[in-house]
Design an enzyme around this catalytic site. Structure first.
Site: not given
Length: 397
Positions: A57, A239, A267, A309, A359, A361
């Site tokens: 991303s 992404g 995201c 992000n 995110h 994770e």
């Protein structure tokens, strides 16, 4: 305005960063030598640079690390989020002179050279960060080696003629080109269709660990392609790019929601969920990037430190519930960014679907939001049980 790195550099080792407003930062070449163009953004993590660099991303972005000392832990194959480095360029203040970690397999600068990533070091990254915070993310270019000697007007012309991030659909450049399957490692729930818009490997590993046979599909997959694997749920990944330029993926997602398949998006998947619900998106001034972003989970009242992000966000009422303009019932903003009140999550009340802007994770950390994978699994299991209906008396064994 021009700022220079301390000390002197040979002409072949020199580099300059040029912003679209004409600001110039002179430093030293780092990584591959040449020219690169992209959107200059800053990432605030003190660690985890390898996960940042290999996160798809970040495609199209020249990443500025706000932490001054980068590269001391080197690079290793185990922590990579994809098969290559995706950033368009890299900006650091003080690159490590040597690698000092037992897990390192190569140095960061060697990895940058291997993947052709043009970078610059030795500039005042604090001043650059403050400039971006004041003016917003800008297009920029790194010119190193012979390109550093180009006429300043020519360098600026190349930067200002580069495409803006707004309006770009970049998922095709980073997505898988064919289907791959990662078997469940936890107690099996069923097949999960993952639309790869730039997915990270740690996300797939977490989905596998909670019981899904993870089918990673290209970003061009149709709803027929999704149905063909007989999924119990659908997941849209993170992404790069502008969500307003992803009409095809939004149309497929609306078919998913119409079919009442459970859905979880993160995201970019949060932004596309917002669009599918009928909401708008907009570009943030300088975005959220790093592993230290505070978010409020309204369901629990808990504040999470999260990994982000994103340069775009969903436009939605922050208070109370509202009706989906596209007819999917009642919706609420489930998570809010505490730094600037940006929408960080959406939850539908009348269909099994939710999303978050960050995110869960969280490689390389933190792990405050890891519970979202469990919440997704519980939603899918509850939906499956509801579809089966009550067991008639005498039928259970």
């Amino acid at each position: 305005m021009t700022t220079s790195a301390p000390g002197t550099a040979s002409p072949l080792n020199s580099a300059v960063l040029v912003l679209e407003d004409g600001t110039r930062y002179e430093g030293r070449a780092y990584g591959a030598v040449g020219t690169t163009l992209g959107e200059v953004v800053f990432a605030t993590g003190m660690s985890g640079y390898q996960e940042t660099l290999t996160d798809p991303s970040y495609a199209g972005q020249i990443v500025l690390q706000t932490a001054p000392h980068i590269g001391n832990t080197g690079m290793n194959g185990e922590d990579e989020e994809s098969s290559r480095i995706w950033v368009a360029g890299y900006i650091v203040r003080d690159p490590a002179r040597r690698v000092s970690n037992w897990r390192a397999e190569e140095s960061l600068d060697d990895a940058l050279v291997r993947d052709g990533i043009v970078g610059i070091s030795g500039i005042d990254t604090r001043a650059l960060t403050r400039r971006i915070r004041d003016t917003g993310s800008m297009r920029g270019g790194i010119f190193s080696g012979e390109a550093a000697a180009l006429d300043a007007d020519e360098q600026l012309r190349r930067v200002t003629e580069a495409p803006q991030m707004a309006g770009q659909n970049l998922s095709a450049a980073v997505s898988a080109t064919e289907v791959r399957v990662i078997p469940a490692t936890g107690e099996r729930i069923g097949n999960l269709a993952v639309l790869d818009l730039g997915v990270k490997q740690s996300t797939l590993d977490n989905l596998s660990a909670i019981g899904f046979d993870v089918h990673v599909l290209p970003q061009s997959a149709s709803f027929a392609d999704i149905k063909a694997i007989e999924p119990v749920a659908v997941f849209y990944s993170n992404g790069p790019g502008d969500p307003s330029a992803s009409d095809a993926q939004v149309a497929v997602l609306r078919e998913v929601l119409d079919a009442r398949l459970p859905y979880f998006g993160i995201c970019f998947g949060n932004q596309l969920f917002g669009r599918a619900l009928g909401l708008g998106t907009y570009k943030l001034t300088f975005g959220h990037r790093g592993i230290n972003q505070p978010v409020l989970d309204r369901a629990t009242g808990r504040v999470e430190i999260t990994a982000h992000n994103h340069g775009f966000a969903v436009e939605a009422p922050l208070e109370g519930t509202f009706q989906s303009p596209n007819g999917y019932g009642t919706v609420e903003v489930s998570h809010i960014g505490l730094n600037d009140q940006v929408v960080e999550g959406l939850r539908a009340h009348d269909i099994p679907a939710f999303s978050v802007q960050y995110h869960p994770e969280a490689a390389a950390g933190p792990h405050d939001a890891h519970y979202l994978f469990t919440r997704f699994a519980e939603m899918v299991i509850a939906t499956l049980q509801q579809a089966q209906g009550p067991i008639a008396e005498g039928d259970s064994k």
